[in-house]
Enzyme design. Sequence first.
Site, PDB file in Angstrom:
ATOM      1  N   ASP A 120      -7.099 -21.898  -7.035  1.00 26.71           N
ATOM      2  CA  ASP A 120      -8.193 -20.926  -7.091  1.00 26.71           C
ATOM      3  C   ASP A 120      -7.632 -19.597  -7.563  1.00 26.71           C
ATOM      4  O   ASP A 120      -6.477 -19.259  -7.272  1.00 26.71           O
ATOM      5  CB  ASP A 120      -8.831 -20.746  -5.713  1.00 26.71           C
ATOM      6  CG  ASP A 120      -9.669 -21.939  -5.283  1.00 26.71           C
ATOM      7  OD1 ASP A 120     -10.210 -22.633  -6.162  1.00 26.71           O
ATOM      8  OD2 ASP A 120      -9.790 -22.164  -4.070  1.00 26.71           O
ATOM      9  N   ASP A 139     -15.621 -24.635  -9.506  1.00 28.56           N
ATOM     10  CA  ASP A 139     -16.601 -24.335  -8.456  1.00 28.56           C
ATOM     11  C   ASP A 139     -17.882 -23.755  -9.049  1.00 28.56           C
ATOM     12  O   ASP A 139     -18.983 -24.055  -8.582  1.00 28.56           O
ATOM     13  CB  ASP A 139     -16.014 -23.360  -7.438  1.00 28.56           C
ATOM     14  CG  ASP A 139     -14.810 -23.928  -6.706  1.00 28.56           C
ATOM     15  OD1 ASP A 139     -14.702 -25.163  -6.601  1.00 28.56           O
ATOM     16  OD2 ASP A 139     -13.972 -23.128  -6.250  1.00 28.56           O
TER      17      ASP A 139
END
Length: 160
Positions: A120, A139
Amino acid sequence: MAARWMIWGAGLSFLADQASKYLVIHWMGLDQRHRVDVLPPFLNFRYGENSGINFGLFGGGDEASRWILIGMSLAICLALVVWIARAQKASRGMQLSAGLVIGGALGNVADRLLYGYVLDFLNTSCCGIQNPFVFNVADIFIFAGAAGLIFFDGRRKKPA
């Protein structure tokens, strides 16, 4: 081919996710620097390793949870493929939305297979609220695809 848009959506979202992770984390060296302010506070790069699901939930970090999350992601992808294939006339919007979810999920699966966790790097804050969480391009595609599946479901409400 009935699911052409789903395949394109999955392929392009998977490639965009993996390319963004490579560029930001490896090429820009975010894995070494850990933070880059791009347009503070609206957009920042913050290095994160997520062994769980959204916001690190169920992130025990053990091998069993890793493989369970991979299996669940693949099962969801398969269910979406079957659902779209069985739909009488899945619209382009439905196909594309399913493809976005599938491509995003497969991007995160690739991370779990390569690294043992999901990479991330995106952090956004606004209006005096500091967001402590990081996420990735996959995401975004998963969220947009899920919203699209709801929006383009093809069912119409009957007038009163």
